[in-house]
Design an enzyme around this catalytic site. Sequence first.
Site, PDB file in Angstrom:
ATOM      1  N   ASP A 172     -10.018   0.105   0.121  1.00 36.48           N
ATOM      2  CA  ASP A 172     -10.271   1.529   0.321  1.00 36.48           C
ATOM      3  C   ASP A 172     -11.676   1.894  -0.170  1.00 36.48           C
ATOM      4  O   ASP A 172     -12.343   1.092  -0.822  1.00 36.48           O
ATOM      5  CB  ASP A 172      -9.229   2.353  -0.444  1.00 36.48           C
ATOM      6  CG  ASP A 172      -7.829   2.160   0.130  1.00 36.48           C
ATOM      7  OD1 ASP A 172      -7.716   1.928   1.348  1.00 36.48           O
ATOM      8  OD2 ASP A 172      -6.859   2.241  -0.649  1.00 36.48           O
TER       9      ASP A 172
ATOM     10  N   ARG B  57      -0.628   7.311  15.158  1.00 37.91           N
ATOM     11  CA  ARG B  57      -0.624   8.591  14.444  1.00 37.91           C
ATOM     12  C   ARG B  57      -1.537   9.585  15.132  1.00 37.91           C
ATOM     13  O   ARG B  57      -2.404   9.213  15.922  1.00 37.91           O
ATOM     14  CB  ARG B  57      -0.998   8.423  12.970  1.00 37.91           C
ATOM     15  CG  ARG B  57      -2.289   7.691  12.727  1.00 37.91           C
ATOM     16  CD  ARG B  57      -2.433   7.355  11.224  1.00 37.91           C
ATOM     17  NE  ARG B  57      -3.527   6.414  11.053  1.00 37.91           N
ATOM     18  CZ  ARG B  57      -3.817   5.789   9.917  1.00 37.91           C
ATOM     19  NH1 ARG B  57      -3.084   5.991   8.843  1.00 37.91           N
ATOM     20  NH2 ARG B  57      -4.816   4.959   9.840  1.00 37.91           N
TER      21      ARG B  57
ATOM     22  N   GLU C 182      -4.477   8.290  17.642  1.00 39.07           N
ATOM     23  CA  GLU C 182      -5.033   6.990  17.228  1.00 39.07           C
ATOM     24  C   GLU C 182      -4.277   5.838  17.896  1.00 39.07           C
ATOM     25  O   GLU C 182      -3.068   5.697  17.706  1.00 39.07           O
ATOM     26  CB  GLU C 182      -4.920   6.912  15.705  1.00 39.07           C
ATOM     27  CG  GLU C 182      -5.668   5.779  15.061  1.00 39.07           C
ATOM     28  CD  GLU C 182      -5.725   5.939  13.543  1.00 39.07           C
ATOM     29  OE1 GLU C 182      -6.012   7.054  13.047  1.00 39.07           O
ATOM     30  OE2 GLU C 182      -5.457   4.955  12.849  1.00 39.07           O
TER      31      GLU C 182
ATOM     32  N   ARG D 284       0.829  -1.212   0.000  1.00 38.56           N
ATOM     33  CA  ARG D 284       0.000   0.000   0.000  1.00 38.56           C
ATOM     34  C   ARG D 284       0.864   1.263   0.000  1.00 38.56           C
ATOM     35  O   ARG D 284       0.426   2.314  -0.436  1.00 38.56           O
ATOM     36  CB  ARG D 284      -0.889   0.027   1.252  1.00 38.56           C
ATOM     37  CG  ARG D 284      -1.990  -0.994   1.259  1.00 38.56           C
ATOM     38  CD  ARG D 284      -2.710  -0.963   2.598  1.00 38.56           C
ATOM     39  NE  ARG D 284      -3.323   0.315   2.911  1.00 38.56           N
ATOM     40  CZ  ARG D 284      -4.533   0.686   2.526  1.00 38.56           C
ATOM     41  NH1 ARG D 284      -5.266  -0.131   1.801  1.00 38.56           N
ATOM     42  NH2 ARG D 284      -5.023   1.865   2.856  1.00 38.56           N
TER      43      ARG D 284
ATOM     44  N   TYR E  39      -9.084  -5.778   2.990  1.00 39.52           N
ATOM     45  CA  TYR E  39      -8.519  -4.468   3.344  1.00 39.52           C
ATOM     46  C   TYR E  39      -8.621  -3.583   2.110  1.00 39.52           C
ATOM     47  O   TYR E  39      -7.648  -3.395   1.381  1.00 39.52           O
ATOM     48  CB  TYR E  39      -7.073  -4.688   3.777  1.00 39.52           C
ATOM     49  CG  TYR E  39      -6.318  -3.492   4.326  1.00 39.52           C
ATOM     50  CD1 TYR E  39      -6.926  -2.274   4.608  1.00 39.52           C
ATOM     51  CD2 TYR E  39      -4.960  -3.614   4.588  1.00 39.52           C
ATOM     52  CE1 TYR E  39      -6.199  -1.212   5.112  1.00 39.52           C
ATOM     53  CE2 TYR E  39      -4.219  -2.573   5.100  1.00 39.52           C
ATOM     54  CZ  TYR E  39      -4.852  -1.373   5.356  1.00 39.52           C
ATOM     55  OH  TYR E  39      -4.109  -0.327   5.859  1.00 39.52           O
TER      56      TYR E  39
ATOM     57  N   ARG F 160      -8.805  -5.675  13.581  1.00 42.30           N
ATOM     58  CA  ARG F 160      -8.118  -4.716  14.419  1.00 42.30           C
ATOM     59  C   ARG F 160      -9.065  -3.541  14.612  1.00 42.30           C
ATOM     60  O   ARG F 160      -9.742  -3.115  13.659  1.00 42.30           O
ATOM     61  CB  ARG F 160      -6.837  -4.269  13.701  1.00 42.30           C
ATOM     62  CG  ARG F 160      -5.821  -3.675  14.618  1.00 42.30           C
ATOM     63  CD  ARG F 160      -5.149  -4.701  15.488  1.00 42.30           C
ATOM     64  NE  ARG F 160      -4.107  -4.051  16.271  1.00 42.30           N
ATOM     65  CZ  ARG F 160      -3.829  -4.346  17.529  1.00 42.30           C
ATOM     66  NH1 ARG F 160      -4.511  -5.277  18.176  1.00 42.30           N
ATOM     67  NH2 ARG F 160      -2.852  -3.715  18.155  1.00 42.30           N
TER      68      ARG F 160
ATOM     69  N   ARG G 126       9.584   6.148  -3.181  1.00 40.36           N
ATOM     70  CA  ARG G 126       9.886   7.031  -4.315  1.00 40.36           C
ATOM     71  C   ARG G 126      11.326   7.539  -4.266  1.00 40.36           C
ATOM     72  O   ARG G 126      11.808   7.915  -3.205  1.00 40.36           O
ATOM     73  CB  ARG G 126       8.960   8.250  -4.296  1.00 40.36           C
ATOM     74  CG  ARG G 126       7.501   7.897  -4.392  1.00 40.36           C
ATOM     75  CD  ARG G 126       6.740   9.027  -5.080  1.00 40.36           C
ATOM     76  NE  ARG G 126       5.324   8.742  -5.009  1.00 40.36           N
ATOM     77  CZ  ARG G 126       4.525   9.175  -4.040  1.00 40.36           C
ATOM     78  NH1 ARG G 126       5.014   9.944  -3.086  1.00 40.36           N
ATOM     79  NH2 ARG G 126       3.252   8.866  -4.043  1.00 40.36           N
TER      80      ARG G 126
HETATM   81  N1  UDP Z   1       3.084   1.636   7.796  1.00 41.07           N
HETATM   82  C1  UDP Z   1       4.250   1.717   8.527  1.00 41.07           C
HETATM   83  N2  UDP Z   1       4.706   2.928   8.940  1.00 41.07           N
HETATM   84  C2  UDP Z   1       4.062   4.080   8.666  1.00 41.07           C
HETATM   85  C3  UDP Z   1       2.872   4.006   7.907  1.00 41.07           C
HETATM   86  C4  UDP Z   1       2.397   2.772   7.497  1.00 41.07           C
HETATM   87  O1  UDP Z   1       4.864   0.680   8.813  1.00 41.07           O
HETATM   88  O2  UDP Z   1       4.540   5.149   9.085  1.00 41.07           O
HETATM   89  C5  UDP Z   1       2.599   0.295   7.372  1.00 41.07           C
HETATM   90  C6  UDP Z   1       1.630  -0.294   8.395  1.00 41.07           C
HETATM   91  O3  UDP Z   1       1.822  -1.695   8.459  1.00 41.07           O
HETATM   92  C7  UDP Z   1       0.292   0.051   7.800  1.00 41.07           C
HETATM   93  C8  UDP Z   1       0.555  -0.115   6.308  1.00 41.07           C
HETATM   94  O4  UDP Z   1       1.896   0.378   6.145  1.00 41.07           O
HETATM   95  O5  UDP Z   1      -0.724  -0.828   8.253  1.00 41.07           O
HETATM   96  C9  UDP Z   1      -0.394   0.624   5.395  1.00 41.07           C
HETATM   97  O6  UDP Z   1      -0.383   2.006   5.716  1.00 41.07           O
HETATM   98  P1  UDP Z   1      -1.595   2.969   5.339  1.00 41.07           P
HETATM   99  O7  UDP Z   1      -1.187   4.361   5.654  1.00 41.07           O
HETATM  100  O8  UDP Z   1      -2.053   2.661   3.954  1.00 41.07           O
HETATM  101  O9  UDP Z   1      -2.693   2.471   6.388  1.00 41.07           O
HETATM  102  P2  UDP Z   1      -4.208   2.939   6.664  1.00 41.07           P
HETATM  103  O10 UDP Z   1      -4.275   4.419   6.353  1.00 41.07           O
HETATM  104  O11 UDP Z   1      -5.111   2.073   5.813  1.00 41.07           O
HETATM  105  O12 UDP Z   1      -4.381   2.654   8.123  1.00 41.07           O
END
Ligand code: UDP
Length: 387
Positions: free
Chosen positions: A354, A281, A304, A170, A352, A251, A174
């Site tokens: 979007d 976050r 969160e 996901r 999972y 979760r 870059r």
């Molecule tokens: N992830 C991570 N560090 C970060 C952000 C994301 O390891 O700083 C990993 C984590 O396992 C997460 C996954 O990347 O579940 C997908 O991140 P995304 O931001 O897409 O998650 P969502 O917004 O769906 O919670």
Amino acid sequence: MRYLVAGAGFSGAVLARELAAAGFRVLVVDERDHVAGNCHTDRCPQTGVLVHRYGAHIFHTANDRVWNYVTGFAEMMPYRHRVRAKARGQVFSFPINLLTLNQLFGAQFSPAEARAHLAGLVEEIAEPANFEEQALSMVGREVYETFLKGYTEKQWGVHPTRLPASVLKRLPLRFSYDDGYYHDARQAMPREGYTPLVEAILAHENIELRLGCRAEDVTGGDSTSEAFAHVFWTGPIDRYFGHRAGRLGYRSLKFHEFVQDGDIQGVPVMNHCDAGVPFTRVIEHRWFAPWEMDRFDRSVAHVEYPAACGPEDIPYYPIRLVDEKRMLAEYVAMAGAAEGVSFLGRLGTYAYIDMDQAIERALEMADAALAAIREGRAPPVFARPVL
Ligand code: UDP
């Protein structure tokens, strides 16, 4: 005879609308007191800011059909999602890009130099079988341990070797200074939030909406239960079958809300990657609606905290571990043998996905269901293979 749609999130709303537009009567029920499921937004009474009640939802899509669909129901405002990450006492650019790598390695790498540097650090793993192997083969141990390992353990509550590699896919990697979170050309937010958007989808003369109503309350099999031509179920698939094969793992999230004068963090989302910090976050809501930023002098944020999902908690993320996949296969078999029901959505298919994917699949389900109904056949159990 009416159709029953269980759940008034995006999946249920889109499907109901398509059936209604084709001339069928639909009852939509949702046990909560609002539509839009976990995309629900409302205004914070203290600040007036539009709040994403169940965590940040950023609409992005590469699918024109989906884009045309949502813009038919709400004004979508331009929005570019930006995230920063705190780790090891520093603030980094995120998702991992050329600036992140230069910050981490204290370097001034060009794109080619950064690629070469990472190539020297990654581990050779022919077919990465899990999240950790995927990370080590993509970015190497230092980047993995700084940004991914701690966050992922907190987010999912398991060691990253037990998670599928697809979770990491996901995130972009870059070798440029582009720090946008998504690749999709279409990124936007509904001007008044997601709840009015879903309300508009459901506003059709053939749709009756009952909030605060469980699907089981109308299909209970007693004297008050109603008969339906078919049920479209967007709740957890294991719940439909009374958890007969066990509880699929989800979760959940808990939020701590706080309000402050002025700006809290200068960015919509700050990730906290260190394992020792108990949350993943902080989201500051007014950044999700930049067009109305200047209207507010106070700001509201949510910290969160990922959490285990008990029977009374709200499921957010399906945890597709090995055991879960085995159990899911049992539910898929039950669904195949059941009559009069189709499953869709993040919870209905334990996927999972979007928002845009949920809409896309709900439209696919509607196409297939309507074609089947016209030919006197039963709608498909799933729009796409689930396993
Ligand atoms: N992830 C991570 N560090 C970060 C952000 C994301 O390891 O700083 C990993 C984590 O396992 C997460 C996954 O990347 O579940 C997908 O991140 P995304 O931001 O897409 O998650 P969502 O917004 O769906 O919670």
